[in-house]
Design a protein around this motif. Structure first.
Motif, PDB file in Angstrom:
ATOM      1  N   THR A   1       3.711   4.160  -8.849  1.00 46.73           N
ATOM      2  CA  THR A   1       3.009   2.822  -8.970  1.00 46.73           C
ATOM      3  C   THR A   1       3.668   1.992 -10.018  1.00 46.73           C
ATOM      4  O   THR A   1       3.564   0.518  -9.734  1.00 46.73           O
ATOM      5  N   ASN A   2       3.904   2.518 -11.254  1.00 52.97           N
ATOM      6  CA  ASN A   2       4.556   1.820 -12.184  1.00 52.97           C
ATOM      7  C   ASN A   2       5.930   1.198 -11.887  1.00 52.97           C
ATOM      8  O   ASN A   2       6.306   0.328 -12.244  1.00 52.97           O
TER       9      ASN A   2
ATOM     10  N   VAL B   1      -3.191  -3.878  -9.529  1.00 49.96           N
ATOM     11  CA  VAL B   1      -3.328  -2.629  -8.987  1.00 49.96           C
ATOM     12  C   VAL B   1      -4.938  -2.280  -8.828  1.00 49.96           C
ATOM     13  O   VAL B   1      -5.778  -2.381  -9.489  1.00 49.96           O
TER      14      VAL B   1
ATOM     15  N   ASP C   1       0.764  -1.058   0.155  1.00 51.88           N
ATOM     16  CA  ASP C   1       0.184   0.073   0.148  1.00 51.88           C
ATOM     17  C   ASP C   1       0.871   1.176  -0.136  1.00 51.88           C
ATOM     18  O   ASP C   1       1.446   1.351   0.929  1.00 51.88           O
TER      19      ASP C   1
ATOM     20  N   PRO D   1       0.433   8.065  -7.834  1.00 57.92           N
ATOM     21  CA  PRO D   1       0.471   7.525  -9.395  1.00 57.92           C
ATOM     22  C   PRO D   1       1.923   7.347  -9.705  1.00 57.92           C
ATOM     23  O   PRO D   1       2.341   6.348 -10.533  1.00 57.92           O
TER      24      PRO D   1
ATOM     25  N   ILE E   1      -1.028  -4.248  -5.381  1.00 55.55           N
ATOM     26  CA  ILE E   1      -0.782  -2.892  -4.959  1.00 55.55           C
ATOM     27  C   ILE E   1      -1.998  -1.621  -4.823  1.00 55.55           C
ATOM     28  O   ILE E   1      -3.050  -1.748  -5.782  1.00 55.55           O
ATOM     29  N   SER E   2      -2.012  -1.275  -3.719  1.00 49.18           N
ATOM     30  CA  SER E   2      -3.010   0.048  -3.665  1.00 49.18           C
ATOM     31  C   SER E   2      -2.196   1.342  -3.448  1.00 49.18           C
ATOM     32  O   SER E   2      -0.996   1.174  -2.897  1.00 49.18           O
ATOM     33  N   SER E   3      -2.478   2.371  -4.506  1.00 46.02           N
ATOM     34  CA  SER E   3      -1.724   3.721  -4.335  1.00 46.02           C
ATOM     35  C   SER E   3      -2.328   4.792  -4.532  1.00 46.02           C
ATOM     36  O   SER E   3      -3.199   4.945  -4.995  1.00 46.02           O
TER      37      SER E   3
ATOM     38  N   THR F   1       8.054   6.463   1.356  1.00 46.25           N
ATOM     39  CA  THR F   1       7.850   6.537  -0.074  1.00 46.25           C
ATOM     40  C   THR F   1       8.878   7.528  -0.623  1.00 46.25           C
ATOM     41  O   THR F   1       8.994   8.803  -0.535  1.00 46.25           O
TER      42      THR F   1
ATOM     43  N   LYS G   1       5.591  -1.718  -9.902  1.00 43.75           N
ATOM     44  CA  LYS G   1       5.214  -2.758 -10.326  1.00 43.75           C
ATOM     45  C   LYS G   1       6.251  -3.378 -11.151  1.00 43.75           C
ATOM     46  O   LYS G   1       6.308  -4.790 -11.164  1.00 43.75           O
TER      47      LYS G   1
END
Length: 256
Positions: free
Chosen positions: A70-71, A87, A6, A67, A62-64, A30, A74
């Motif tokens: 996120t990639n 996602v 997350d 943005p 994944i929760s995000s 993060t 992944k």
């Protein structure tokens, strides 16, 4: 074994679950500038710390709310375990009936929290998530997600206070011995800690008045363990709520 991640604005919560058992929970910062290799290294370190191997990872989710990260995550997961992460977002089944003005605008983290809560706790409920922002989500007695509030997070409030005043120092989030402080640091600690707890108590009371009934109240997030013991309301602290929600959503969407 499923890797669950997350992504919040300040921290990333990661863990693994096997069937319905959560194997571990860790937090990392993060970093929007970190590469997929750097994140892969952090994930690998966390696994090794708990005597787990990336070879046993068969899926990921994944929760995000960031943005731009996120990639990258992944790609990191693909490098780490050779799997493509699911996602949380449009097209992913959450099991929620979302009754807000525009369901597509509901944050992934709020959806994940609610998915876990309705599977484990009695509705109606209020779900508190204390991170960079403090959010309060409301699920009615029919398990519909009907809305909530977004409040300034405790750390953001503290940073704003110290950055806009010339003589107030940065403080640790510690509970002072008394509410009425007798020195600057204790006054600030009391102001941050007890005002946050009082705000939660007050908002819960107002939400219940609007609903016309008492609610189950659940709290999660990195700052929740510091504040929930100071609240006067009966609030269940569930530090694994996000991971449980990711587990619920993964299982609803996995391909047999």
């Amino acid at each position: 074994m499923i890797l669950a991640i997350d992504v919040g604005n300040t921290n990333i919560v990661l863990g693994c679950f096997d069937d319905k058992q959560i194997l571990f929970r860790e937090r990392i910062s993060t970093n929007q500038l970190a590469t997929d290799l750097e994140y892969m290294t952090l994930f690998s370190t966390a696994l090794k710390l708990h005597s787990l191997s990336e070879e046993n990872i068969s899926g990921a989710i994944i929760s995000s709310v960031v943005p731009s990260v996120t990639n990258t995550l992944k790609q990191a997961i693909t490098k780490l375990a050779g799997v493509t992460a699911m996602v949380v977002g449009p097209g992913v089944k959450t099991g929620l009936s979302i009754m807000i003005d525009n369901p597509a605008t509901l944050g992934a983290d709020l959806a994940v929290d609610a998915a876990a809560a309705i599977s484990e706790y009695k509705a109606p409920m209020i779900i508190i998530d204390m991170g960079t922002a403090t959010t309060m989500s409301v699920v009615d007695k029919n398990k519909n997600y009907i809305g909530g509030v977004i409040m300034t997070g405790m750390a953001v409030s503290s940073d704003a206070l110290t950055s806009r005043t010339s003589q107030l120092p940065r403080i640790a989030f510690e509970t002072p011995k008394k509410i009425i402080g007798t020195n600057t640091v204790d006054c600030m600690k009391s102001g941050i800690m007890f005002s946050t707890a009082s705000a939660l108590d007050g908002m819960i009371e107002r939400m219940e008045e609007e609903l016309g009934e008492k609610c189950t109240v659940i709290a999660t997030g990195g700052l929740a363990p510091l504040i929930i013991p100071l609240c006067k309301r009966d609030i269940t602290l569930d530090e694994d709520l996000l991971l449980k929600g990711l587990m619920v959503i993964y299982n609803k969407n996995k391909k047999d």
